[in-house]
Each structure stands twice: as structure tokens, then as C-alpha cells.
Scaffold this active site. Structure first.
Site, mmCIF file in Angstrom:
data_model
loop_
_atom_site.group_PDB
_atom_site.id
_atom_site.type_symbol
_atom_site.label_atom_id
_atom_site.label_comp_id
_atom_site.label_asym_id
_atom_site.label_seq_id
_atom_site.Cartn_x
_atom_site.Cartn_y
_atom_site.Cartn_z
ATOM 1 N N GLU A 93 0.726 -1.069 -0.147
ATOM 2 C CA GLU A 93 0.133 -0.012 0.003
ATOM 3 C C GLU A 93 0.795 1.152 -0.011
ATOM 4 O OE1 GLU A 93 -4.207 -1.518 1.957
ATOM 5 O OE2 GLU A 93 -2.438 -0.759 3.349
ATOM 6 N N GLU B 35 -6.613 -7.857 -1.302
ATOM 7 C CA GLU B 35 -7.135 -7.508 0.147
ATOM 8 C C GLU B 35 -8.602 -7.415 -0.188
ATOM 9 O OE1 GLU B 35 -5.685 -5.211 3.217
ATOM 10 O OE2 GLU B 35 -3.497 -5.853 2.580
#
Length: 584
Positions: free
Chosen positions: A157, A234
Site C-alpha cells: 500500500e 485484500e
């Protein structure tokens, strides 16, 4: 050897392959239970397991590495393969994961500031040293060497870090290749503030993270995937809890199944989390936006498999869909692991903190307080003591730099407690004019694991303390990592309101999973047979701590509670299930 490729789709040995994966963090699960959790992942219909790799556990002190026991990532991957599962490994130095400091080691904060997650400064050199120790444990398990690992992730991320640093991402990918990584690479980002494009790395497939709105968000991903397969690395099928949340986060299975159908129609998926497990000890992370929100000990995450490995309604709903789409992909569950209610335990002794300081460590003298990291301490508590001469009537106590939570005591009596932003304001302090001892007990509640607030994460008090504008000089700084409680004398009672250690004994003829109920207690940490189990705090929402059977032994087990606020319940109870609050 098998060949795994990224083209317009994923291909395994030339045939199209759809990844259906679930996240299990090996470091959040007792190794004795890895096989059970992996079998349940396979039985739900998944063909792959995904895991992060936590730098702070594998290199707890600079240059000292740990890859055994519950940190034997190779053993976890070997067991996954034995259960017919492939694997995705995310070895980024930063993992987020609601994990302490996002997986970065606390020793990064010991000396001069080290800029984090950047190609500038010494950060990459430290990562390179870590990777030289880590990758020999991963390389043999790659698919092209006969192992289960299909993919590895570059960073994590990074787009949400808020800076453009393609040199850093390229350097990380280069370090991975230099250390033997040969499988394809991915990046994963969410949709906030151009994160997908900023977090992408040449040579790595861009993937996405989200919890709902699958069809729309996968279309946003499509141009970033540049003709490659669409993957949700995710798929948030639940959420985590922080201390002070009104209730345990829950999501129903209906929305999860609806979005999952949309994902599977378009690409591949990883359930985050399939099984959350537990942030044992001091390893919970925190977030800091308008206020500090430390995470609870449980990482149940409202996942398909509960904190103690029980299939939920969500598990069976997902399993049903996967079986419909691919008959024969699911399987029978292994026998459930036993739970046991051992009942109530009465306190067998108390050792107050202030009478026990000499048994817990050695103080360091400083003219002004300094953070726990500057004293070589990563986790736990730290006590600062100053002697105030007679004639000071008291007034306002001010901190120049203080973090998380500080309790003040005047001559052993509670004087104040301040948390988070409250530490920026002066604290009224009444002294009796006779002089005495001022103690400040500071707690590291868990370092921030996401966003730019990860900078400035030194814990405790790290600068002058002022009394009515005048600096107090001459402090004793006592680190309290509480990693060895064997020297405590439980006959030292001390004042009832003082922080103290409470001892309990559990006779277990057959160890089984159990849940420690702490009704009537305030705030602190639980230790079982010398190991830090996790934090408790009566503000909730977590009401009981999961105590897995492998933490117990046949015969007598010692349970110690460090209660910070003098709110001792007198007894604890070991029950046969969690208390997650009412169902929605």
C-alpha cells in the site's frame, strides 16, 4: 519444475489459473495450530494461502535474526504445500496489518531519525541486511523450485504513503531479485488519493484492496493492470477493533458473497482476513487521525474463521458459493479443537509496582526524560522518577514531548492520568509542600501502523518536563519491558490504588483453548507462564482474551495480571467462549 506466469490471466504450467486465496498470518497463530487453520482454508474452497512477513519479529534487535518456532516461515510454507495449497508471500519491510509500527522494528528509532520507506538515507541499507537473512528462508519455496509460492509483493500500500518515490520501489524490487526472488511480483493499493498509480512498480502487477463495490472498483483497477489479470489482494471481509469502539465490528455474509461473485467473474481474490488470529503480547498497532486509536489484542476481524479457529456463518456462505462455482473444490472440516471453561481463579498474591522496581530493572539517570527507544527498549512501559524538594506547593505540570498515556503519582498516590492529545495541555498537580517523589508511568499503547503519523513514534517522555514553567532536572528513567517477572515478591502488597502485579494459578489436567474473562479489572497486560498474552482494558469492546491450549501445560500454570489502575477484581474466570457482544 512448474511455471507460473502473468499474462492476460494467471497461468500455471500454461493453463489458466484463478487464485482463490485466504490470509493467515503465521505469526498471529500458535504454530501447533497452523495445520488446523490451513486445512480449514482448503476445506472452504481456497487453493492458496497469503501471509505477510513481520520485520520487527524476525529482527528484534539490529543484526539479530529469529526464524524458529512460531517464526519459522519456511515450516509454514512447507505445511501449506502439504495441504495442497499454493502461497502468496508479502515480505515488504512495511506490512501495515494493524501490527505494531506496521512491522517496522522499534530499533529504527533508537538514534538519529531514519527516514522511513524511502530510497534516501540508510533505510534501504537496513532492509538489504534484513533481506539477506530472510530470503534464504523464502527462495527454496518458490513455485519454480518445486515449492508453493506463486507471487511476492513489492512493498505494501505504498500509494497511501503519500509520496512519489519510484526509485524506492524499484530498489526494493531489485533487492528481492538480487536475493533470489524469481516468481512474479505484485503491488497492492486501495483507491484513495491516486494510490493505485503512485504505488505501482514497473515489472509488478498492480492489484487492489477494498471491502465492497467490487464491480466498479475492479474497473478502476483495469488500466493500472495494463492488460494483466485483475486481482483483489485484500478483499476486506471484516474489520478490526480499537479500544473504545462501541462494539465488535461485524459484517453479514450476504454482502460478502455478492461482492465475491463479482470478483470471481472478473479475476482472482484473497480474503483479508480468512483467519485473523491474535496480536499476542505488545504487537497490536494503532491508528492516528483525529485521535489515537490503539487496536485491541484480538485480531478476530470478523473473519470467516474466528480468532480461535471456529467456522462462522460467513465461512459456510463463502464455502457454498465456491462449491457452486467449482464442484469438488471444498472439503470436510477437521474435528474442532476442544474448548474448556476452567472456572474462577482467586488471586494468590500481589506485588505492587513501586516496591518491585528493583526486581524489574535498573534505572538510568538523565537530566531530562528520554524515550524508551533511546534507552534500547521497544515495548511495554517506562517509569520516570523525580525528587521534588520541600516548599513546592504544586501547580501545572507540562510535557514538551510525551506519547500515548502517562499516569502520575505523588509519593505513591495516584495524581492524574492523561491520554493522547491530553498530554499537550498542562496537568494540575497538587503537592503538599513537604517534598517527595513524582513518578510518571508511561505506556507504549502500540505504534501507529498506517499513514504519515508513523513518523515520530518514540514512546514515553522524550524531552523536558516543566512544573509551573520551570524545568525539572535530574530524572531516573526505568525501562519496564516486563520480559522477566520471575523475581517478583507477591507478598509485597503496597497501597491498594497503586499499579500492581496479581498472581493466579491454574491447574490443567488437559490443556484446552479457553478465554480469560477480566470483568472487574481496569487496564493492563496478562502474562501466562512467563509470556505476554495481551492487553486488557475495561473500555472494550474486547471483553475476554483468547488463551490457546499450546500456551498451557499439564499441571500448574501461572497467570499474572499487571493492573495499572488499582481496579482489581479479586478473581478472574476462564470460560469456554468469547464475548463479542450482541449480534446485529
Amino acid at each position: 519444475m512448474p511455471v507460473f506466469e502473468i499474462r492476460d490471466r494467471f497461468y500455471l504450467d500454461g493453463a489458466p489459473f484463478q487464485i482463490i486465496s485466504g490470509s493467515i498470518h503465521y505469526f498471529r497463530v500458535p504454530p501447533e495450530y497452523w495445520d488446523d487453520r490451513l486445512k480449514k482454508l482448503k476445506a472452504m474452497g481456497c487453493n492458496t494461502v497469503e501471509t505477510y512477513v513481520p520485520w520487527n519479529l524476525h529482527e528484534p534487535r539490529r543484526g539479530e535474526f529469529c526464524f524458529d518456532g512460531g517464526l519459522d516461515v519456511g515450516a509454514f510454507l512447507r505445511l501449506a504445500q502439504a495441504n495442497g495449497l499454493y502461497a502468496i508471500v508479502r515480505p515488504s519491510p512495511y506490512i501495515c496489518a494493524e501490527w505494531e509500527f506496521g512491522g517496522l522494528p522499534a530499533w529504527l528509532l533508537e538514534g538519529e531519525d531514519v527516514p522511513l520507506r524511502t530510497h534516501e538515507g540508510p533505510f534501504l541499507e537496513l532492509v538489504a541486511s534484513y533481506y539477506r537473512a530472510l530470503f534464504p528462508r523464502l527462495v527454496p519455496f518458490q513455485i519454480d523450485r518445486g515449492g508453493p509460492v506463486l507471487l511476492m509483493q513489492v512493498e505494501n500500500e505504498f500509494g497511501a504513503w503519500g509520496v512519489d518515490d519510484p526509485e524506492y520501489l524499484a530498489a526494493l524490487a531489485g533487492l528481492m531479485r538480487d536475493n533470489g526472488a524469481t516468481v512474479p511480483f505484485i503491488t497492492s493499493d486501495n483507491l484513495e488519493d491516486q494510490s493505485l498509480s503512485r504505488g505501482s512498480c514497473p515489472g509488478a502487477l498492480a492489484t487492489i484492496n477494498f471491502g465492497s463495490g467490487a464491480a466498479e472498483k475492479l474497473e478502476v483497477l483495469r488500466p493500472c493492470a495494463k492488460g494483466g489479470p485483475l486481482m483483489v489482494t485484500e478483499f476486506w471481509v471484516g474489520w478490526f477493533d480499537a479500544w473504545g469502539d462501541g462494539e465488535h465490528h461485524r459484517t453479514g455474509p450476504e454482502g460478502v458473497v455478492r461482492d465475491l461473485e463479482q470478483i470471481l467473474d472478473r479475476g482472482s481474490v484473497n480474503f483479508y482476513m480468512f483467519h485473523g488470529g491474535t496480536s499476542f503480547g505488545w504487537m497490536n498497532g494503532a491508528n492516528d487521525y483525529e485521535r489515537l486509536t490503539p487496536d485491541v489484542t484480538s485480531y478476530d476481524y470478523d473473519a470467516p474463521l474466528s480468532e480461535d479457529g471456529r467456522p462462522t456463518e460467513k465461512y459456510f456462505a463463502i464455502q457454498s458459493l465456491l462449491e457452486q462455482r467449482s464442484p469438488g473444490s471444498t472439503g470436510p472440516l477437521p474435528a474442532p479443537l476442544p474448548r474448556r471453561a476452567y472456572g474462577e481463579l482467586r488471586c494468590r498474591g500481589r506485588a505492587d509496582l513501586f516496591s518491585s522496581l528493583g526486581r524489574l530493572g535498573r534505572a538510568v539517570e538523565r537530566e531530562e526524560p528520554c524515550s524508551m527507544e533511546r534507552l534500547g527498549q521497544g515495548y511495554g512501559y517506562i517509569l520516570y522518577r523525580a525528587h521534588i524538594p520541600a516548599g513546592r506547593p504544586g501547580g501545572a505540570l507540562s510535557f514538551t514531548r510525551a506519547a500515548d498515556r502517562v499516569q502520575g503519582f505523588w509519593n505513591g498516590r495516584p495524581a492524574f492520568t492523561r491520554f493522547d492529545r491530553e498530554l499537550a495541555s498542562p496537568v494540575p498537580l497538587e503537592l503538599d509542600g513537604q517534598g517527595g517523589v513524582l513518578d510518571l508511568l508511561a505506556e507504549n499503547l502500540g505504534r501507529v501502523n498506517y499513514g504519515r503519523k508513523m513518523g515520530g513514534q518514540r514512546k514515553g517522555i522524550d524531552g523536558p518536563v516543566l512544573l509551573d514553567g520551570e524545568e525539572l532536572r535530574g530524572w531516573e528513567c526505568l525501562p519496564l519491558p516486563l520480559d522477566d517477572l520471575s523475581g517478583l515478591d507477591f507478598s509485597r502488597q503496597g497501597p491498594a490504588a497503586a499499579p500492581a502485579f496479581y498472581r493466579f494459578a491454574l491447574e490443567a489436567d488437559r490443556p484446552a483453548d479457553t478465554f480469560l474473562d477480566l470483568a472487574g479489572w481496569g487496564k493492563g497486560m496478562v502474562f501466562v507462564n512467563g509470556r505476554a498474552l495481551g492487553r486488557f482494558w475495561d473500555k472494550g469492546p474486547q471483553r475476554r482474551l483468547y488463551l490457546p491450549a499450546p500456551w498451557l501445560r499439564e499441571g500448574e500454570n501461572e497467570i499474572i495480571l499487571f493492573e495499572m489502575e488499582g481496579r482489581a477484581g479479586g478473581a478472574i474466570a476462564l470460560l469456554d467462549g468469547p464475548d463479542l457482544g450482541p449480534e446485529k
